[in-house]
Design an enzyme around this catalytic site. Sequence first.
Site, short mmCIF file in Angstrom:
data_model
loop_
_atom_site.label_atom_id
_atom_site.label_comp_id
_atom_site.label_asym_id
_atom_site.label_seq_id
_atom_site.Cartn_x
_atom_site.Cartn_y
_atom_site.Cartn_z
CE LYS A 32 -5.10 10.60 -8.43
NZ LYS A 32 -5.68 11.06 -7.16
CG ASP A 59 -4.45 8.91 -4.44
OD1 ASP A 59 -3.65 8.65 -3.53
OD2 ASP A 59 -4.54 10.04 -4.97
CE LYS A 61 -2.10 11.34 -1.56
NZ LYS A 61 -3.26 11.43 -2.44
CG ASP A 64 -4.39 3.89 11.81
OD1 ASP A 64 -3.86 3.72 12.93
OD2 ASP A 64 -5.56 4.24 11.67
CB THR A 119 3.56 18.39 -4.00
OG1 THR A 119 2.21 17.99 -4.16
CG2 THR A 119 4.46 17.47 -4.76
NE ARG A 211 -7.13 20.25 -11.87
CZ ARG A 211 -6.50 21.02 -11.01
NH1 ARG A 211 -7.07 22.13 -10.58
NH2 ARG A 211 -5.30 20.69 -10.57
O1 C5P Z 1 -6.12 17.80 -12.36
P1 C5P Z 1 -4.69 17.42 -12.14
O2 C5P Z 1 -4.01 16.85 -13.38
O3 C5P Z 1 -3.87 18.50 -11.48
O4 C5P Z 1 -4.80 16.19 -11.11
C1 C5P Z 1 -3.67 15.58 -10.55
C2 C5P Z 1 -4.09 14.49 -9.62
O5 C5P Z 1 -2.93 13.99 -8.96
C3 C5P Z 1 -5.06 14.92 -8.51
O6 C5P Z 1 -5.90 13.80 -8.21
C4 C5P Z 1 -4.14 15.23 -7.35
O7 C5P Z 1 -4.76 15.04 -6.11
C5 C5P Z 1 -3.03 14.19 -7.56
N1 C5P Z 1 -1.75 14.53 -6.96
C6 C5P Z 1 -1.05 15.69 -7.28
N2 C5P Z 1 0.15 15.95 -6.68
C7 C5P Z 1 0.66 15.11 -5.78
C8 C5P Z 1 -0.02 13.94 -5.44
C9 C5P Z 1 -1.24 13.69 -6.06
O8 C5P Z 1 -1.49 16.46 -8.12
N3 C5P Z 1 1.84 15.35 -5.25
#
Ligand code: C5P
Length: 232
Positions: A32, A59, A61, A64, A119, A211
């Site tokens: 991603k 990603d 998003k 417009d 979220t 992460r």
């Molecule tokens: O590091 P981590 O596993 O928390 O990363 C989750 C990824 O998913 C990040 O790129 C974050 O921006 C994305 N994301 C999220 N929650 C959402 C939409 C996207 O954590 N509701």
Amino acid sequence: MGKDVIVACDFSSAEQVFTFLDKFKERKPFVKIGMELYYAEGPEIVRQIKARGHKIFLDLKLHDIPNTVKKAMAVLSGLDVDMCNVHAAGTSAMMKAALEGLTRPDGSRPLLIAVTQLTSTDQESMEKELLIEKPLDQVVMSYARTAMEAGLDGVVCSPLEAGKVHETCGESFVTVTPGVRFADGDAGDQKRVTTPVKARELGSDYIVVGRPITAAADPVEAYNRCVKEFVG
Ligand code: C5P
């Protein structure tokens, strides 16, 4: 729908992302690319990662007017990404225009999924600022249904919502779910997390994992563990 693990490459430079991707010698993860990396490095980063043999979820998003989104999507489709997204709040006219823009002359196109409510938006901010007074989970399901009716392929949602989304929109409607952590891992800033095993049981089609893989001592081992737990 084939299940897969998507690695969120939340890095701010090409150098960092290539140092990370260079570790993967065998299976090339579905990655991603988010706003941070795309805005720092531009479309060339997409071409370079694609040329290394990775599938790409871009990603960005989009949200417009329909004509602008249609033209922007045509550009992204030309970059040969595999998945991209829009905000369902742009309404079905915008989502249909996005699909038109994405569809290539041969009829093929990347998967298009919708963001429902972020979220980071809670019931209070939705009511006070957006003037939406229905319960948040109903709003999310209504956005998902609108996305499905506009012809989109799925939504980004919590693994905890994946089952309900499938009930509402059908089994083939794709659920792409962040908020995944290993059972023995650190949740960090994610509030509601599930493990890869649990996400599979709940019906997620793709998990987005950042992460727990990018910051692991051994990212390849963490990725392989994630695939084993989620895909089996
Ligand atoms: O590091 P981590 O596993 O928390 O990363 C989750 C990824 O998913 C990040 O790129 C974050 O921006 C994305 N994301 C999220 N929650 C959402 C939409 C996207 O954590 N509701």
